[in-house]
Write a protein that holds these residues in place. Structure first.
Motif, PDB file in Angstrom:
ATOM      1  N   ARG A  71       0.823  -1.208   0.000  1.00  0.00           N
ATOM      2  CA  ARG A  71       0.000   0.000   0.000  1.00  0.00           C
ATOM      3  C   ARG A  71       0.862   1.266   0.000  1.00  0.00           C
ATOM      4  N   TYR A  72       2.014   1.211   0.676  1.00  0.00           N
ATOM      5  CA  TYR A  72       2.897   2.378   0.706  1.00  0.00           C
ATOM      6  C   TYR A  72       3.410   2.712  -0.688  1.00  0.00           C
ATOM      7  N   ARG A  73       3.611   1.686  -1.528  1.00  0.00           N
ATOM      8  CA  ARG A  73       4.049   1.931  -2.906  1.00  0.00           C
ATOM      9  C   ARG A  73       2.968   2.684  -3.687  1.00  0.00           C
ATOM     10  N   ILE A  74       1.757   2.211  -3.548  1.00  0.00           N
ATOM     11  CA  ILE A  74       0.640   2.832  -4.263  1.00  0.00           C
ATOM     12  C   ILE A  74       0.475   4.282  -3.823  1.00  0.00           C
ATOM     13  N   GLU A  75       0.537   4.514  -2.518  1.00  0.00           N
ATOM     14  CA  GLU A  75       0.388   5.876  -2.003  1.00  0.00           C
ATOM     15  C   GLU A  75       1.550   6.759  -2.449  1.00  0.00           C
ATOM     16  N   GLY A  76       2.770   6.224  -2.431  1.00  0.00           N
ATOM     17  CA  GLY A  76       3.931   6.994  -2.877  1.00  0.00           C
ATOM     18  C   GLY A  76       3.824   7.395  -4.337  1.00  0.00           C
ATOM     19  N   VAL A  77       3.437   6.458  -5.192  1.00  0.00           N
ATOM     20  CA  VAL A  77       3.273   6.771  -6.623  1.00  0.00           C
ATOM     21  C   VAL A  77       2.163   7.800  -6.810  1.00  0.00           C
ATOM     22  N   HIS A  78       1.083   7.636  -6.065  1.00  0.00           N
ATOM     23  CA  HIS A  78      -0.026   8.585  -6.163  1.00  0.00           C
ATOM     24  C   HIS A  78       0.436  10.002  -5.804  1.00  0.00           C
ATOM     25  N   GLU A  96      11.796  14.191  -0.855  1.00  0.00           N
ATOM     26  CA  GLU A  96      11.214  13.846   0.444  1.00  0.00           C
ATOM     27  C   GLU A  96      10.304  12.626   0.322  1.00  0.00           C
ATOM     28  N   LEU A  97       9.471  12.610  -0.714  1.00  0.00           N
ATOM     29  CA  LEU A  97       8.591  11.452  -0.915  1.00  0.00           C
ATOM     30  C   LEU A  97       9.399  10.187  -1.163  1.00  0.00           C
ATOM     31  N   LEU A  98      10.456  10.315  -1.940  1.00  0.00           N
ATOM     32  CA  LEU A  98      11.333   9.173  -2.196  1.00  0.00           C
ATOM     33  C   LEU A  98      11.962   8.689  -0.894  1.00  0.00           C
ATOM     34  N   LYS A  99      12.403   9.623  -0.058  1.00  0.00           N
ATOM     35  CA  LYS A  99      13.016   9.279   1.230  1.00  0.00           C
ATOM     36  C   LYS A  99      11.988   8.626   2.158  1.00  0.00           C
ATOM     37  N   ARG A 100      10.749   9.111   2.163  1.00  0.00           N
ATOM     38  CA  ARG A 100       9.714   8.532   3.020  1.00  0.00           C
ATOM     39  C   ARG A 100       9.418   7.085   2.639  1.00  0.00           C
ATOM     40  N   VAL A 101       9.372   6.825   1.335  1.00  0.00           N
ATOM     41  CA  VAL A 101       9.134   5.453   0.885  1.00  0.00           C
ATOM     42  C   VAL A 101      10.320   4.567   1.269  1.00  0.00           C
ATOM     43  N   ALA A 102      11.534   5.075   1.107  1.00  0.00           N
ATOM     44  CA  ALA A 102      12.727   4.298   1.473  1.00  0.00           C
ATOM     45  C   ALA A 102      12.745   4.012   2.970  1.00  0.00           C
ATOM     46  N   ILE A 103      12.403   4.996   3.787  1.00  0.00           N
ATOM     47  CA  ILE A 103      12.379   4.780   5.244  1.00  0.00           C
ATOM     48  C   ILE A 103      11.293   3.780   5.616  1.00  0.00           C
TER      49      ILE A 103
END
Length: 185
Positions: A71-78, A96-103
């Motif tokens: 779900r985090y992938r879907i939300e990040g792409v969105h 920042e969004l890229l970093k949040r998904v990585a974290i």
């Protein structure tokens, strides 16, 4: 030749025959077969239905877990797709969004404090995504020097981030063993 057509007249019967004739009853049809126990074919059908129901429940549960894990992938792409690349802080927001998904995936200890070349190397190591030169320049240097970047560079960063979010390697169980928690997207 003469055809004889004779009807047989009832013969007087003995008392024994009379007694036996009185004991005779009308022909009765047998009782209809009961519904229980069912035939072997019904048992096999019931077993097949039960097995299919169990398989369906297991598949649905696993599918739901897979969706919850990604779900985090879907939300990040969105969020990345909704990013306005004409905004002055668009490159910073994409990073920042890229970093949040990585974290969320790898934990704060693995990538939370990475910047510049270290952050780019982490992104390369965790996904099989080609990082264009303009993305390397913008994320590696320009972002930290205060340069805004042109819309083409910011769009390249956004597209790279979307590809990375969709294709990064999943977290391994060894990576989660020592980490307390992860941040959400």
């Amino acid at each position: 030749m003469k055809l004889l057509t004779t009807q047989q007249s009832p013969q007087p019967q003995s008392a024994e025959v009379q007694a036996l004739l009185q004991q005779m009853r009308d022909v009765h049809e047998p009782a209809a077969p009961g519904w229980w126990p069912p035939a072997p074919g019904w048992w096999m059908l019931a077993l097949l239905t039960l097995v299919l129901a169990v398989v369906a429940v297991i598949w649905l549960r696993n599918s739901r877990r897979r969706r919850a894990r990604s779900r985090y992938r879907i939300e990040g792409v969105h969020l990345l797709r909704r990013l306005d690349i004409s905004a002055p802080d668009a490159a910073q927001t994409a990073n920042e969004l890229l970093k949040r998904v990585a974290i969320t995936t790898y934990g704060r200890a693995a990538c939370g404090n990475l910047t510049g070349a270290g952050w780019l190397q982490f992104l390369r190591d965790t996904a099989d995504v080609e990082c264009p030169r303009e993305v390397e320049d913008l994320i590696g240097e320009k972002l930290y020097s205060g340069a805004v970047g042109n819309p083409a560079e910011i769009n390249a960063v956004r597209e790279f981030a979307i590809n990375w979010v969709q294709r990064h390697k999943a977290q391994t169980p060894l990576q989660t063993a020592g980490e307390g928690g992860t941040a959400g997207v």
